[in-house]
Design a protein around this motif. Structure first.
Motif, PDB file in Angstrom:
ATOM      1  N   VAL A  41     -72.700 108.223 -50.837  1.00 26.31           N
ATOM      2  CA  VAL A  41     -74.226 107.832 -50.857  1.00 26.31           C
ATOM      3  C   VAL A  41     -74.968 108.578 -51.298  1.00 26.31           C
ATOM      4  CG1 VAL A  41     -73.501 105.942 -49.265  1.00 26.31           C
ATOM      5  CG2 VAL A  41     -74.807 107.910 -48.405  1.00 26.31           C
ATOM      6  N   CYS A  42     -74.814 109.785 -51.414  1.00 24.94           N
ATOM      7  CA  CYS A  42     -75.646 110.887 -51.867  1.00 24.94           C
ATOM      8  C   CYS A  42     -75.981 110.949 -53.275  1.00 24.94           C
ATOM      9  CB  CYS A  42     -75.521 112.351 -51.159  1.00 24.94           C
ATOM     10  SG  CYS A  42     -75.942 112.445 -49.683  1.00 24.94           S
ATOM     11  N   GLU A  43     -77.001 111.541 -53.853  1.00 25.93           N
ATOM     12  CA  GLU A  43     -77.297 111.915 -55.115  1.00 25.93           C
ATOM     13  C   GLU A  43     -76.320 113.130 -55.555  1.00 25.93           C
ATOM     14  OE1 GLU A  43     -78.924 109.854 -57.255  1.00 25.93           O
ATOM     15  OE2 GLU A  43     -79.789 108.607 -55.483  1.00 25.93           O
ATOM     16  N   GLY A  46     -77.088 116.253 -53.765  1.00 21.65           N
ATOM     17  CA  GLY A  46     -76.989 116.137 -52.110  1.00 21.65           C
ATOM     18  C   GLY A  46     -78.119 115.481 -51.414  1.00 21.65           C
ATOM     19  N   SER A  47     -79.069 114.925 -52.190  1.00 17.56           N
ATOM     20  CA  SER A  47     -80.247 114.268 -51.210  1.00 17.56           C
ATOM     21  C   SER A  47     -80.001 112.707 -51.383  1.00 17.56           C
ATOM     22  CB  SER A  47     -81.311 114.420 -52.295  1.00 17.56           C
ATOM     23  OG  SER A  47     -81.525 113.847 -53.663  1.00 17.56           O
ATOM     24  N   LEU A  48     -80.713 112.120 -50.331  1.00 16.92           N
ATOM     25  CA  LEU A  48     -80.775 110.735 -50.393  1.00 16.92           C
ATOM     26  C   LEU A  48     -81.646 109.948 -51.141  1.00 16.92           C
ATOM     27  CD1 LEU A  48     -80.117 110.066 -46.463  1.00 16.92           C
ATOM     28  CD2 LEU A  48     -78.162 109.745 -48.267  1.00 16.92           C
ATOM     29  N   GLY A  49     -81.130 108.880 -51.912  1.00 10.56           N
ATOM     30  CA  GLY A  49     -82.387 108.103 -52.600  1.00 10.56           C
ATOM     31  C   GLY A  49     -83.298 107.233 -51.800  1.00 10.56           C
ATOM     32  N   PHE A  50     -83.073 107.470 -50.408  1.00 12.76           N
ATOM     33  CA  PHE A  50     -84.095 106.665 -49.570  1.00 12.76           C
ATOM     34  C   PHE A  50     -84.054 107.610 -48.158  1.00 12.76           C
ATOM     35  CE2 PHE A  50     -79.480 105.600 -49.525  1.00 12.76           C
ATOM     36  CZ  PHE A  50     -79.073 105.718 -48.470  1.00 12.76           C
ATOM     37  N   HIS A  51     -84.932 107.254 -47.242  1.00 13.66           N
ATOM     38  CA  HIS A  51     -85.235 108.059 -46.056  1.00 13.66           C
ATOM     39  C   HIS A  51     -84.287 108.376 -44.982  1.00 13.66           C
ATOM     40  CE1 HIS A  51     -87.833 109.755 -42.899  1.00 13.66           C
ATOM     41  NE2 HIS A  51     -87.466 108.739 -42.237  1.00 13.66           N
ATOM     42  N   SER A  52     -83.567 107.281 -44.656  1.00 15.96           N
ATOM     43  CA  SER A  52     -82.648 107.491 -43.456  1.00 15.96           C
ATOM     44  C   SER A  52     -81.246 106.698 -43.902  1.00 15.96           C
ATOM     45  CB  SER A  52     -83.281 106.931 -42.141  1.00 15.96           C
ATOM     46  OG  SER A  52     -82.492 106.995 -41.074  1.00 15.96           O
ATOM     47  N   LEU A  53     -80.134 107.587 -43.453  1.00 16.74           N
ATOM     48  CA  LEU A  53     -78.724 106.878 -43.353  1.00 16.74           C
ATOM     49  C   LEU A  53     -78.317 107.147 -41.991  1.00 16.74           C
ATOM     50  CD1 LEU A  53     -76.519 105.821 -44.664  1.00 16.74           C
ATOM     51  CD2 LEU A  53     -75.559 107.977 -45.014  1.00 16.74           C
ATOM     52  N   GLU A  54     -77.916 106.132 -41.156  1.00 13.67           N
ATOM     53  CA  GLU A  54     -77.337 106.121 -39.968  1.00 13.67           C
ATOM     54  C   GLU A  54     -75.823 105.878 -40.215  1.00 13.67           C
ATOM     55  OE1 GLU A  54     -77.445 104.058 -35.679  1.00 13.67           O
ATOM     56  OE2 GLU A  54     -79.087 103.549 -36.945  1.00 13.67           O
ATOM     57  N   ILE A  55     -75.046 106.432 -39.738  1.00 14.20           N
ATOM     58  CA  ILE A  55     -73.471 106.105 -39.762  1.00 14.20           C
ATOM     59  C   ILE A  55     -73.358 105.497 -38.265  1.00 14.20           C
ATOM     60  CG2 ILE A  55     -71.247 106.917 -40.130  1.00 14.20           C
ATOM     61  CD1 ILE A  55     -72.382 109.177 -41.887  1.00 14.20           C
ATOM     62  N   ALA A  77     -88.276 108.143 -35.949  1.00  9.51           N
ATOM     63  CA  ALA A  77     -89.420 109.071 -35.508  1.00  9.51           C
ATOM     64  C   ALA A  77     -90.210 109.689 -36.755  1.00  9.51           C
ATOM     65  CB  ALA A  77     -88.869 110.252 -34.728  1.00  9.51           C
ATOM     66  N   GLY A  78     -90.100 109.210 -37.962  1.00  6.86           N
ATOM     67  CA  GLY A  78     -90.606 109.650 -39.015  1.00  6.86           C
ATOM     68  C   GLY A  78     -89.974 110.776 -39.691  1.00  6.86           C
ATOM     69  N   GLY A  79     -90.607 111.921 -40.381  1.00  8.51           N
ATOM     70  CA  GLY A  79     -89.846 112.945 -40.966  1.00  8.51           C
ATOM     71  C   GLY A  79     -89.489 112.706 -42.253  1.00  8.51           C
ATOM     72  N   ASP A  80     -88.857 113.836 -42.983  1.00 10.64           N
ATOM     73  CA  ASP A  80     -88.491 113.724 -44.336  1.00 10.64           C
ATOM     74  C   ASP A  80     -87.076 113.674 -44.457  1.00 10.64           C
ATOM     75  OD1 ASP A  80     -87.696 116.022 -43.532  1.00 10.64           O
ATOM     76  OD2 ASP A  80     -89.089 117.258 -45.162  1.00 10.64           O
ATOM     77  N   GLY A  81     -86.290 113.325 -43.462  1.00 15.14           N
ATOM     78  CA  GLY A  81     -84.761 113.306 -43.248  1.00 15.14           C
ATOM     79  C   GLY A  81     -84.349 114.749 -43.147  1.00 15.14           C
ATOM     80  N   ARG A  82     -84.748 115.672 -43.214  1.00 15.48           N
ATOM     81  CA  ARG A  82     -84.524 117.084 -42.714  1.00 15.48           C
ATOM     82  C   ARG A  82     -84.606 117.585 -41.461  1.00 15.48           C
ATOM     83  NH1 ARG A  82     -86.835 120.367 -47.344  1.00 15.48           N
ATOM     84  NH2 ARG A  82     -88.555 119.211 -46.830  1.00 15.48           N
ATOM     85  N   GLY A  83     -85.438 116.855 -40.676  1.00 15.08           N
ATOM     86  CA  GLY A  83     -85.959 117.236 -39.258  1.00 15.08           C
ATOM     87  C   GLY A  83     -87.179 117.895 -39.310  1.00 15.08           C
ATOM     88  N   MET A  84     -87.778 117.562 -40.493  1.00  8.02           N
ATOM     89  CA  MET A  84     -89.177 118.157 -40.528  1.00  8.02           C
ATOM     90  C   MET A  84     -90.360 116.784 -40.625  1.00  8.02           C
ATOM     91  SD  MET A  84     -88.459 121.308 -41.086  1.00  8.02           S
ATOM     92  CE  MET A  84     -90.216 121.882 -41.615  1.00  8.02           C
ATOM     93  N   SER A  85     -91.336 117.052 -39.853  1.00  7.06           N
ATOM     94  CA  SER A  85     -92.433 116.080 -39.992  1.00  7.06           C
ATOM     95  C   SER A  85     -93.091 115.698 -41.199  1.00  7.06           C
ATOM     96  CB  SER A  85     -93.289 116.315 -38.852  1.00  7.06           C
ATOM     97  OG  SER A  85     -92.815 116.021 -37.561  1.00  7.06           O
ATOM     98  N   ARG A  86     -93.488 114.536 -41.553  1.00  6.12           N
ATOM     99  CA  ARG A  86     -94.300 114.460 -42.886  1.00  6.12           C
ATOM    100  C   ARG A  86     -95.427 114.965 -42.673  1.00  6.12           C
ATOM    101  NH1 ARG A  86     -93.031 108.251 -44.387  1.00  6.12           N
ATOM    102  NH2 ARG A  86     -91.413 107.918 -42.931  1.00  6.12           N
TER     103      ARG A  86
END
Length: 86
Positions: A41-43, A46-55, A77-86
């Protein structure tokens, strides 16, 4: 199965939960299964085209037959998908 777990407006679709059952997972540890799902599903970068993927689950057909339970999704909980807050 792909479930849209986004909150808010339909235009804000950014959170997705997948349940994947595949014979390709045979002999693979959980981390290898998750890497395979992410790769699908990654670009290219290696990035996602959306915010969150839960398996929600990554199982073989035999494992799914024994246990098809999928845990509920946690609240975002928000963030940018890398564990960082927006």
């Amino acid at each position: 199965v792909v479930e849209n777990t986004s909150h808010g407006r339909k235009e804000d679709e950014s959170h997705f939960k997948v349940v994947v059952v595949s014979e390709a997972f045979e002999g693979k540890r959980l981390v290898g299964r998750h890497r395979a799902v992410n790769a699908a599903v990654c670009e290219p970068d290696g990035s996602l085209g959306f915010h969150s993927l839960e398996i929600g689950a990554a199982k073989t057909p035999a494992e799914w037959e024994l246990d098809s339970a999928v845990p509920p999704s946690p609240k975002c909980a928000g963030g940018d998908g890398r564990g960082m807050s927006r």
